[in-house]
Scaffold this motif. Structure first.
Motif, PDB file in Angstrom:
ATOM      1  N   PRO A  39      98.208 -58.158  -1.817  1.00  0.00           N
ATOM      2  CA  PRO A  39      97.137 -59.140  -1.640  1.00  0.00           C
ATOM      3  C   PRO A  39      96.367 -58.915  -0.347  1.00  0.00           C
ATOM      4  O   PRO A  39      96.831 -58.210   0.554  1.00  0.00           O
ATOM      5  CB  PRO A  39      97.880 -60.482  -1.605  1.00  0.00           C
ATOM      6  N   SER A  40      95.213 -59.525  -0.273  1.00  0.00           N
ATOM      7  CA  SER A  40      94.376 -59.409   0.921  1.00  0.00           C
ATOM      8  C   SER A  40      95.125 -59.954   2.139  1.00  0.00           C
ATOM      9  O   SER A  40      95.773 -60.990   2.054  1.00  0.00           O
ATOM     10  CB  SER A  40      93.081 -60.184   0.690  1.00  0.00           C
ATOM     11  N   GLY A  41      95.039 -59.230   3.220  1.00  0.00           N
ATOM     12  CA  GLY A  41      95.694 -59.677   4.445  1.00  0.00           C
ATOM     13  C   GLY A  41      97.158 -59.309   4.518  1.00  0.00           C
ATOM     14  O   GLY A  41      97.861 -59.695   5.456  1.00  0.00           O
ATOM     15  N   SER A  42      97.643 -58.540   3.577  1.00  0.00           N
ATOM     16  CA  SER A  42      99.064 -58.215   3.551  1.00  0.00           C
ATOM     17  C   SER A  42      99.410 -57.064   4.495  1.00  0.00           C
ATOM     18  O   SER A  42     100.585 -56.770   4.706  1.00  0.00           O
ATOM     19  CB  SER A  42      99.494 -57.857   2.127  1.00  0.00           C
ATOM     20  N   GLY A  43      98.418 -56.395   5.058  1.00  0.00           N
ATOM     21  CA  GLY A  43      98.696 -55.347   6.042  1.00  0.00           C
ATOM     22  C   GLY A  43      98.450 -53.937   5.544  1.00  0.00           C
ATOM     23  O   GLY A  43      98.868 -52.966   6.180  1.00  0.00           O
ATOM     24  N   LYS A  44      97.729 -53.783   4.428  1.00  0.00           N
ATOM     25  CA  LYS A  44      97.500 -52.449   3.853  1.00  0.00           C
ATOM     26  C   LYS A  44      96.686 -51.572   4.804  1.00  0.00           C
ATOM     27  O   LYS A  44      97.065 -50.434   5.100  1.00  0.00           O
ATOM     28  CB  LYS A  44      96.752 -52.579   2.508  1.00  0.00           C
ATOM     29  N   SER A  45      95.550 -52.123   5.241  1.00  0.00           N
ATOM     30  CA  SER A  45      94.702 -51.327   6.138  1.00  0.00           C
ATOM     31  C   SER A  45      95.435 -51.021   7.433  1.00  0.00           C
ATOM     32  O   SER A  45      95.352 -49.912   7.974  1.00  0.00           O
ATOM     33  CB  SER A  45      93.399 -52.075   6.441  1.00  0.00           C
ATOM     34  N   THR A  46      96.156 -52.010   7.940  1.00  0.00           N
ATOM     35  CA  THR A  46      96.915 -51.796   9.171  1.00  0.00           C
ATOM     36  C   THR A  46      97.898 -50.647   8.996  1.00  0.00           C
ATOM     37  O   THR A  46      98.024 -49.782   9.874  1.00  0.00           O
ATOM     38  CB  THR A  46      97.662 -53.087   9.543  1.00  0.00           C
ATOM     39  N   MET A  47      98.565 -50.611   7.838  1.00  0.00           N
ATOM     40  CA  MET A  47      99.526 -49.532   7.609  1.00  0.00           C
ATOM     41  C   MET A  47      98.813 -48.186   7.515  1.00  0.00           C
ATOM     42  O   MET A  47      99.301 -47.166   8.019  1.00  0.00           O
ATOM     43  CB  MET A  47     100.316 -49.786   6.325  1.00  0.00           C
ATOM     44  N   THR A 198      94.201 -49.788  -2.901  1.00  0.00           N
ATOM     45  CA  THR A 198      93.336 -50.270  -3.969  1.00  0.00           C
ATOM     46  C   THR A 198      93.743 -51.670  -4.401  1.00  0.00           C
ATOM     47  O   THR A 198      94.900 -52.087  -4.284  1.00  0.00           O
ATOM     48  CB  THR A 198      93.347 -49.314  -5.175  1.00  0.00           C
ATOM     49  N   HIS A 199      92.771 -52.416  -4.881  1.00  0.00           N
ATOM     50  CA  HIS A 199      93.018 -53.735  -5.467  1.00  0.00           C
ATOM     51  C   HIS A 199      93.060 -53.626  -6.980  1.00  0.00           C
ATOM     52  O   HIS A 199      93.374 -54.586  -7.669  1.00  0.00           O
ATOM     53  CB  HIS A 199      91.897 -54.701  -5.071  1.00  0.00           C
ATOM     54  N   ASP A 200      92.682 -52.429  -7.473  1.00  0.00           N
ATOM     55  CA  ASP A 200      92.490 -52.260  -8.898  1.00  0.00           C
ATOM     56  C   ASP A 200      93.809 -51.807  -9.521  1.00  0.00           C
ATOM     57  O   ASP A 200      94.296 -50.704  -9.259  1.00  0.00           O
ATOM     58  CB  ASP A 200      91.390 -51.199  -9.111  1.00  0.00           C
TER      59      ASP A 200
HETATM   60  N1  LIG Z   1      91.714 -56.222  14.650  1.00  0.00           N
HETATM   61  C1  LIG Z   1      92.422 -57.270  14.264  1.00  0.00           C
HETATM   62  N2  LIG Z   1      92.681 -58.277  15.127  1.00  0.00           N
HETATM   63  C2  LIG Z   1      93.426 -59.339  14.762  1.00  0.00           C
HETATM   64  N3  LIG Z   1      93.949 -59.479  13.553  1.00  0.00           N
HETATM   65  C3  LIG Z   1      93.749 -58.509  12.646  1.00  0.00           C
HETATM   66  C4  LIG Z   1      92.961 -57.357  12.961  1.00  0.00           C
HETATM   67  N4  LIG Z   1      92.913 -56.572  11.879  1.00  0.00           N
HETATM   68  C5  LIG Z   1      93.643 -57.200  10.935  1.00  0.00           C
HETATM   69  N5  LIG Z   1      94.128 -58.353  11.392  1.00  0.00           N
HETATM   70  C6  LIG Z   1      94.988 -59.283  10.648  1.00  0.00           C
HETATM   71  O1  LIG Z   1      96.134 -58.563  10.257  1.00  0.00           O
HETATM   72  C7  LIG Z   1      96.486 -58.926   8.955  1.00  0.00           C
HETATM   73  C8  LIG Z   1      96.556 -57.692   8.071  1.00  0.00           C
HETATM   74  O2  LIG Z   1      95.247 -57.164   7.984  1.00  0.00           O
HETATM   75  P1  LIG Z   1      94.849 -55.906   7.113  1.00  0.00           P
HETATM   76  O3  LIG Z   1      93.457 -55.570   7.388  1.00  0.00           O
HETATM   77  O4  LIG Z   1      95.875 -54.853   7.337  1.00  0.00           O
HETATM   78  O5  LIG Z   1      95.015 -56.474   5.636  1.00  0.00           O
HETATM   79  P2  LIG Z   1      94.648 -55.771   4.257  1.00  0.00           P
HETATM   80  O6  LIG Z   1      95.917 -55.763   3.462  1.00  0.00           O
HETATM   81  O7  LIG Z   1      93.984 -54.487   4.477  1.00  0.00           O
HETATM   82  O8  LIG Z   1      93.630 -56.803   3.627  1.00  0.00           O
HETATM   83  P3  LIG Z   1      92.375 -56.521   2.674  1.00  0.00           P
HETATM   84  O9  LIG Z   1      92.932 -56.238   1.335  1.00  0.00           O
HETATM   85  O10 LIG Z   1      91.624 -57.810   2.712  1.00  0.00           O
HETATM   86  O11 LIG Z   1      91.638 -55.380   3.276  1.00  0.00           O
HETATM   87  C9  LIG Z   1      95.475 -59.942   8.470  1.00  0.00           C
HETATM   88  O12 LIG Z   1      96.029 -61.220   8.625  1.00  0.00           O
HETATM   89  C10 LIG Z   1      94.311 -59.763   9.395  1.00  0.00           C
HETATM   90  O13 LIG Z   1      93.659 -60.994   9.596  1.00  0.00           O
END
Ligand SMILES: Nc1ncnc2c1ncn2[C@@H]1O[C@H](COP(=O)(O)OP(=O)(O)OP(=O)(O)O)[C@@H](O)[C@H]1O
Ligand SMILES: [Mg+2]
Lengths: 238, 399
Positions: A39-47, A198-200
């Motif tokens: 789901p959105s915000g789960s940390g995918k991009s961060t990983m 991906t979300h798809d």
């Molecule tokens: N630069 C940042 N500063 C503070 N919080 C952040 C930052 N980037 C991401 N977050 C928070 O870290 C958490 C994980 O974010 P991330 O971008 O990894 O999610 P995601 O799984 O990629 O979501 P999406 O599917 O919406 O892209 C979220 O709660 C987001 O708000």
């Protein structure tokens, strides 16, 4: 054989106290085709930032191509990215008013090759993504799908062993998205390790392996490589 | 460290650095032109100020070359009691006897005024002085007659007058043969002189022969200025013996000067009299530099994603810094080159309109280049550091 990427107990906390990753263990093997879902915000991009060495973990170990990222200087990290990693983003990030060829060639600027070699390799990369006939076109003269394929060509022009994509079809309609996915699948066929956020669900199901994130933790990582992705794509009836 | 890991970033060649810097400018041509304009105006002002004053100086030096520096004048100084001294009536003959002296001539102030007619009151002189002149004066001053003729032995004894260029202008006379009222009688204008840059006092004089002045205007025959030319090498030795020669009894009552010294001083002044304008140019340049810095800061803010992308492609912090420094340098170099061309054109236009030789000293152009590079670097350092500090992840963020 160790994986091309190894995350061990990786955590990441953003300023403000958001625990985006809370102890992630992940190994990506060479030749994998990996979907990262959740789901959105789960940390995918961060990983993906961690895997791509764009950011450093708070705790834990990140190892890419055998290098412990924590031990590398900025210059070494940059060299690692230019040689081992290719990135594709949801946005195309193409320079407007610059031809597809030069956009791709610019991506090789930091590999230490000369300008002629860069342009030759750029032309070959555009050929690979099926845009060999569009070399001189500017981004404004290309469709969204074509622009994203130019971005893919830029990411793979230097033949990185690992390609990372963050929602590469997020801005595209399904047919343009399918074109881009076909290109990624073709790269995987020829030996590149590919990880796609991906979300798809359909796209995810094309991949060998899915990694599911929730609240900064991997909740489910299962393989289902009974069928090759190319076969699946063809079966999807493009 | 990199030897251990084998990870060395690729080097950017100078051509690549320039190309990357120029690419950033090419994307925003209007902004580039506007912010380079500030630098251009500053550089153009400074180049034009330096160029125009150098041209005027060059003109004076050329004039000096043409007029020569071998002319000396002898005038009476003061007596030891503070009164005006007089030169002996034999002074001219004595000077002519000095061996290296080639030509010498004398003028003597006459108590009279010159007027178009006898209805104008005597007190209105129009700044024109009446002087007795020896016939050798024109040759010694290397002057020329533009109308009529110079005094000869015959006309020097007659009521005939030759007017200096300025004197003729003030009297409103452009032709010879007319009469002017001088010392209670009519004199005929027989000649009008051209300009005399080394003896401007002659330009403002009405000149009559020594015999005529003594006979008709009550002149006492004592010269007030002796003009003398020698060879260039002998100028100093002649200068040393002149006081004793002219007035053996009271050499200290004689003043010797070199009219070309005044021109030389003027030339030196022309090269230096521009500090205020130079300061204005420097201020414009400074404002231009601030404009460039401002443009660069905005450019970095707008291009965070491009920077992140480049970082993800393998650009090191140093390479990002270099890119923005190159952009800043190119931006101000653009202004500098445009300014130098504008300044040189302005110098040429102004100089040619005055018949001066246009001169833009190479050191001024070199200084302009140096100033431009300095400003480009100074204006680029802060934005470039900011760009280099950006996190590579900014490219990934979708907002
Ligand atoms: N630069 C940042 N500063 C503070 N919080 C952040 C930052 N980037 C991401 N977050 C928070 O870290 C958490 C994980 O974010 P991330 O971008 O990894 O999610 P995601 O799984 O990629 O979501 P999406 O599917 O919406 O892209 C979220 O709660 C987001 O708000
Ligand atoms: Mg995301």
């Amino acid at each position: 054989m160790t994986g091309i990427v190894e995350l061990v107990a990786v955590t990441k906390t953003y300023p403000g106290g958001v625990h985006a990753l809370r102890g992630v263990d992940l190994t990506i093997a060479r030749g994998d085709l990996l979907a990262i879902v959740g789901p959105s915000g789960s940390g995918k991009s961060t990983m993906l930032h961690m895997i791509g060495t764009l950011d450093r973990p708070a705790t834990g170990t990140v190892r890419v191509a055998g290098h412990d990222v924590a031990a590398l200087s900025d210059r070494e990290l940059s060299a690692l990215r230019s040689r081992h990693l290719g990135f594709v983003f949801q946005q195309f990030h193409l320079a407007p008013g610059v031809s597809a060829l030069d956009n791709v060639a610019d991506g090789l600027l930091y590999t230490g090759t000369n300008r002629r070699a860069r342009r030759e390799r750029a032309a070959a990369a555009l050929e690979r993504v099926g845009l060999g006939h569009r070399l001189g076109h500017k981004p404004s003269q290309l469709s969204g799908g074509e622009q994203q394929r130019v971005a893919v060509a830029r990411a793979v022009a230097g033949d990185p062993p690992l390609l990372l994509a963050d929602e590469p079809t997020g801005n595209l309609d399904s047919s343009a998205g399918a074109d881009v996915l076909a290109v990624l699948a073709g790269l995987h066929e020829s030996g590149t390790t590919v990880a796609v956020i991906t979300h798809d669900a359909e796209i995810a199901s094309w991949c060998h392996r899915q990694v599911r994130l929730r609240d900064g933790l991997i909740v489910d990582g299962h393989d289902h490589d009974d069928r090759g992705p190319v076969a699946l794509l063809k079966g999807a009836g493009r | 460290m990199s030897r251990r890991t084998g990870l060395t970033p690729g080097r950017l060649g100078p051509g690549d650095v320039l190309r990357v810097g120029a690419a950033g400018l090419r994307a925003r041509p209007a902004r580039v032109i506007l912010s380079a304009l500030g630098i251009a105006i500053g550089i153009a002002t400074m180049i034009a100020v330096i160029g125009i004053s150098s041209s005027s100086r060059e003109q004076l030096l050329r004039q000096l070359d043409e007029l020569g520096t071998n002319l000396l004048t002898v005038t009476p100084g003061k007596t030891m009691f503070g009164d005006d001294a007089k030169l002996p009536t034999t002074a001219l003959a004595m000077v002519q006897r000095i061996r290296p002296v080639r030509t010498a001539a004398a003028t003597g102030a006459v108590e009279a005024s010159v007027r178009r007619n006898n209805h104008i009151p005597e007190t209105i002189t129009g700044g024109i002085s009446v002087q007795a002149a020896s016939t050798g004066l024109l040759t010694t001053l290397e002057g020329a007659v533009v109308k009529g003729a110079w005094l000869n032995d015959a006309t020097a004894a007659q009521p005939a007058v030759v007017l200096g260029a300025e004197a003729a202008k003030r009297l409103g006379l452009t032709r010879t043969g007319v009469q002017v009222w001088m010392g209670g009688r009519w004199f005929t204008v027989i000649g009008i002189l051209g300009p005399m840059p080394l003896a401007p006092e002659i330009e403002r004089s009405a000149l009559v022969g020594f015999p005529a002045a003594e006979e008709l205007l009550g002149f006492d025959g004592s010269p007030t200025t002796i003009y003398e030319r020698s060879s260039d090498e002998a100028v100093e030795s002649v200068r040393a013996v002149l006081p004793r020669t002219v007035n053996p009894d009271n050499p200290e009552e004689v003043t010797v000067s070199r009219p070309s010294d005044a021109l030389e001083a003027k030339a030196a002044a022309a090269g230096a009299f521009t500090n205020l304008l130079l300061g204005l140019g420097a201020v414009a340049l400074l404002v231009g530099g601030v404009g460039v810095a401002n443009t660069m800061v905005i450019s970095v803010l707008e291009r965070r994603k491009e920077i992140g992308l480049r970082r993800s492609l393998g650009a090191t912090r140093g390479q990002v810094r270099l890119q923005f420094l190159a952009e800043s340098l190119l931006l101000s170099a653009l202004g500098g080159v445009a300014g130098a061309v504008l300044g040189a054109l302005a110098t040429a236009a102004y100089a040619l309109s005055r018949d001066w030789p246009p001169v833009v000293p190479p050191w001024a152009l070199g200084g302009a280049v140096a100033a431009t590079l300095l400003i480009g670097t100074a204006a680029g350092i802060y934005p470039a550091m900011r760009a280099a500090r950006l996190s590579p992840t900014v490219a990934l963020s979708t907002t």
